[in-house]
Design a protein around this motif. Structure first.
Motif, PDB file in Angstrom:
ATOM      1  N   GLU A 234      24.593  -2.292 -12.514  1.00  0.00           N
ATOM      2  CA  GLU A 234      23.173  -1.873 -12.137  1.00  0.00           C
ATOM      3  C   GLU A 234      23.045  -0.479 -11.679  1.00  0.00           C
ATOM      4  OE1 GLU A 234      20.824  -5.974 -11.368  1.00  0.00           O
ATOM      5  OE2 GLU A 234      22.508  -5.384  -9.907  1.00  0.00           O
TER       6      GLU A 234
ATOM      7  N   ALA B 188      21.562  16.605  -1.425  1.00  0.00           N
ATOM      8  CA  ALA B 188      20.786  15.413  -1.742  1.00  0.00           C
ATOM      9  C   ALA B 188      21.837  14.448  -2.559  1.00  0.00           C
ATOM     10  CB  ALA B 188      19.788  15.882  -2.889  1.00  0.00           C
ATOM     11  N   PHE B 189      22.757  14.851  -3.549  1.00  0.00           N
ATOM     12  CA  PHE B 189      23.532  13.947  -4.001  1.00  0.00           C
ATOM     13  C   PHE B 189      24.466  13.077  -2.963  1.00  0.00           C
ATOM     14  CE2 PHE B 189      27.464  12.879  -6.467  1.00  0.00           C
ATOM     15  CZ  PHE B 189      26.751  12.173  -7.250  1.00  0.00           C
TER      16      PHE B 189
ATOM     17  N   LEU C  65      23.349  -5.003  -5.558  1.00  0.00           N
ATOM     18  CA  LEU C  65      23.482  -4.384  -6.844  1.00  0.00           C
ATOM     19  C   LEU C  65      24.963  -4.519  -7.415  1.00  0.00           C
ATOM     20  CD1 LEU C  65      20.776  -3.208  -6.249  1.00  0.00           C
ATOM     21  CD2 LEU C  65      21.482  -0.948  -7.366  1.00  0.00           C
TER      22      LEU C  65
ATOM     23  N   THR D 116      23.896   8.079 -12.613  1.00  0.00           N
ATOM     24  CA  THR D 116      23.625   9.095 -13.481  1.00  0.00           C
ATOM     25  C   THR D 116      22.165   9.912 -13.554  1.00  0.00           C
ATOM     26  OG1 THR D 116      25.150   7.545 -14.925  1.00  0.00           O
ATOM     27  CG2 THR D 116      23.975   9.385 -16.041  1.00  0.00           C
TER      28      THR D 116
ATOM     29  N   ALA E 119      23.443  12.588   0.102  1.00  0.00           N
ATOM     30  CA  ALA E 119      22.938  11.622   0.703  1.00  0.00           C
ATOM     31  C   ALA E 119      22.622  10.451  -0.357  1.00  0.00           C
ATOM     32  CB  ALA E 119      21.358  12.227   0.761  1.00  0.00           C
ATOM     33  N   PHE E 120      22.826  10.532  -1.440  1.00  0.00           N
ATOM     34  CA  PHE E 120      22.593   9.419  -2.508  1.00  0.00           C
ATOM     35  C   PHE E 120      23.916   8.641  -2.169  1.00  0.00           C
ATOM     36  CE2 PHE E 120      23.158   7.455  -6.579  1.00  0.00           C
ATOM     37  CZ  PHE E 120      22.149   6.431  -6.625  1.00  0.00           C
TER      38      PHE E 120
ATOM     39  N   VAL F  72      20.254  10.115 -10.932  1.00  0.00           N
ATOM     40  CA  VAL F  72      20.244  11.025  -9.685  1.00  0.00           C
ATOM     41  C   VAL F  72      20.777  12.324 -10.029  1.00  0.00           C
ATOM     42  CG1 VAL F  72      20.968  11.546  -7.504  1.00  0.00           C
ATOM     43  CG2 VAL F  72      19.726   9.125  -8.114  1.00  0.00           C
TER      44      VAL F  72
ATOM     45  N   LYS G  71      25.725   8.390   0.321  1.00  0.00           N
ATOM     46  CA  LYS G  71      25.334   7.575   1.560  1.00  0.00           C
ATOM     47  C   LYS G  71      24.771   6.232   1.336  1.00  0.00           C
ATOM     48  CE  LYS G  71      24.525  11.398   4.798  1.00  0.00           C
ATOM     49  NZ  LYS G  71      24.008  11.972   5.665  1.00  0.00           N
ATOM     50  N   LEU G  72      23.796   6.217   0.493  1.00  0.00           N
ATOM     51  CA  LEU G  72      22.849   5.150   0.266  1.00  0.00           C
ATOM     52  C   LEU G  72      23.674   4.123  -0.555  1.00  0.00           C
ATOM     53  CD1 LEU G  72      19.921   4.459   0.384  1.00  0.00           C
ATOM     54  CD2 LEU G  72      19.534   5.547  -1.695  1.00  0.00           C
ATOM     55  N   LEU G  73      24.498   4.595  -1.272  1.00  0.00           N
ATOM     56  CA  LEU G  73      25.406   3.821  -2.119  1.00  0.00           C
ATOM     57  C   LEU G  73      26.377   2.895  -1.280  1.00  0.00           C
ATOM     58  CD1 LEU G  73      25.998   5.486  -5.441  1.00  0.00           C
ATOM     59  CD2 LEU G  73      24.577   3.644  -4.967  1.00  0.00           C
TER      60      LEU G  73
ATOM     61  N   PRO H 111      24.928  -2.242  -1.778  1.00  0.00           N
ATOM     62  CA  PRO H 111      23.847  -2.590  -0.914  1.00  0.00           C
ATOM     63  C   PRO H 111      22.726  -3.004  -1.745  1.00  0.00           C
ATOM     64  CG  PRO H 111      24.821  -0.309  -0.127  1.00  0.00           C
ATOM     65  CD  PRO H 111      25.382  -0.801  -1.461  1.00  0.00           C
ATOM     66  N   GLY H 112      22.050  -3.893  -1.142  1.00  0.00           N
ATOM     67  CA  GLY H 112      20.703  -4.507  -2.090  1.00  0.00           C
ATOM     68  C   GLY H 112      21.430  -5.419  -3.120  1.00  0.00           C
TER      69      GLY H 112
ATOM     70  N   ALA I 111      26.218   2.508   2.229  1.00  0.00           N
ATOM     71  CA  ALA I 111      25.737   1.963   3.294  1.00  0.00           C
ATOM     72  C   ALA I 111      26.121   0.425   3.610  1.00  0.00           C
ATOM     73  CB  ALA I 111      24.265   1.845   3.525  1.00  0.00           C
TER      74      ALA I 111
ATOM     75  N   LEU J 183      21.615   4.478 -12.265  1.00  0.00           N
ATOM     76  CA  LEU J 183      21.072   5.212 -11.184  1.00  0.00           C
ATOM     77  C   LEU J 183      21.739   6.336 -10.704  1.00  0.00           C
ATOM     78  CD1 LEU J 183      20.113   2.068  -9.057  1.00  0.00           C
ATOM     79  CD2 LEU J 183      18.780   3.117 -10.795  1.00  0.00           C
TER      80      LEU J 183
END
Lengths: 191, 191
Positions: free
Chosen positions: B152, B180-181, B148, B158, B183-184, B160, B186-188, B145-146, B190, B156
């Motif tokens: 790149e 929290a990890f 990346l 690592t 959730a990260f 987090v 999920k962000l990757l 996403p984004g 998305a 990030l």
């Protein structure tokens, strides 16, 4: 009165000078490894002379941590954070490895037993997570990519900034801290 | 021969016991703050007796860092990393704050001047970023996403993991490290 003010301001200057020296010594050796003697030597004072300004090592640490507060809040404390301000802060930090080294060393130590900076960092991070959640909500609304809430993304934003500092300090040639942080913002803003 | 083997294995056990004690002492005081005397005392040896197994403090640090290598590679070194393995590792770490504290304290110190663990962490992070880029490519292809690239996103991922460890160690009641990890991730992931 005038002389009094001048003396006070000389004292304030001296204190600022001592705090700067402490920042350097902590960057080099960590806080536990720092000695008041080493700080005193750097500013050309005897240890006794230094104790006039900071009666204990922990009192000096308090001043160092107050300096840290200024460091990453500054104008943002008045105006509120924005993501572009945060990106600029990371770029600015990439130009002053010494300051980043001091606070990365202190954060690392703060998790050891009974460390005098532990409470400071615990409170500071709770506050920063709250501020980051607000910022993320203002920027992206209630849902980020992957369905994350601003409250879920806030500790990640904070973690990325800290984690990148360690990687960058260890290997500035290989790690583009500011570029990596901008990439993270792209990830947060992906639609 | 049989007696020889038994003696060797007793020696190996003793060494392992000393390394475990060193892990504890580093968690409590950091490496610079750790003394060989404190480690020796914890395993019921004289300092002279300890020097038989580890002739210097730095030799003991090398053994501690080798332990770290095992800690976060283990089976993954043979099978390659997968994101779900990584999430399990973070969950596992959330059950052993002592070990996480040791290595977070060491990482923090490693950025101070001439620290004996600095080269280790520099090499280790270069390697980890490479492994994480491979893993991200295998999981998500050439674009995340984004827009990346896996290269790149690797620093990030690592960052987090490291950054969340500090927040969690400081405030385990407020920070759900494993959540929290996830959730990260999920962000990757998305789309």
């Amino acid at each position: 009165m005038c002389g009094m003010t001048a003396a006070r301001s000389r004292g304030a200057e001296r204190r600022a000078e001592i705090v700067r020296a402490a920042l350097e010594v902590i960057a080099e050796r960590g806080y536990r490894g720092a000695s008041l003697g080493a700080v005193a030597e750097r500013v050309g004072l005897s240890q006794q002379g230094l104790l006039h300004y900071f009666p204990t090592k922990d009192a000096l640490l308090v001043a160092v941590l107050a300096e840290r507060d200024q460091w990453d809040t500054g104008s943002a404390a008045r105006e509120g954070w924005r993501l572009d301000l945060l990106a600029s802060l990371v770029e600015y930090n990439a130009m002053r490895p010494g300051v980043v080294q001091t606070f990365s060393a202190l954060l690392g130590e703060s998790v050891t037993d009974d460390h005098p900076a532990r409470d400071f960092f615990t409170r500071r991070y709770a506050q920063v997570r709250g501020e980051m959640a607000e910022l993320l909500r203002a920027e992206f609304g209630d849902r980020l990519p992957g369905g994350l809430t601003p409250e879920e993304a806030a500790p990640l934003l904070t973690a990325v900034m800290d984690g990148l500092q360690y990687q960058w300090l260890l290997d500035p040639e290989s790690v583009d801290m500011a570029g990596a942080f901008r990439a993270f913002l792209k990830l947060l803003g992906a639609r």
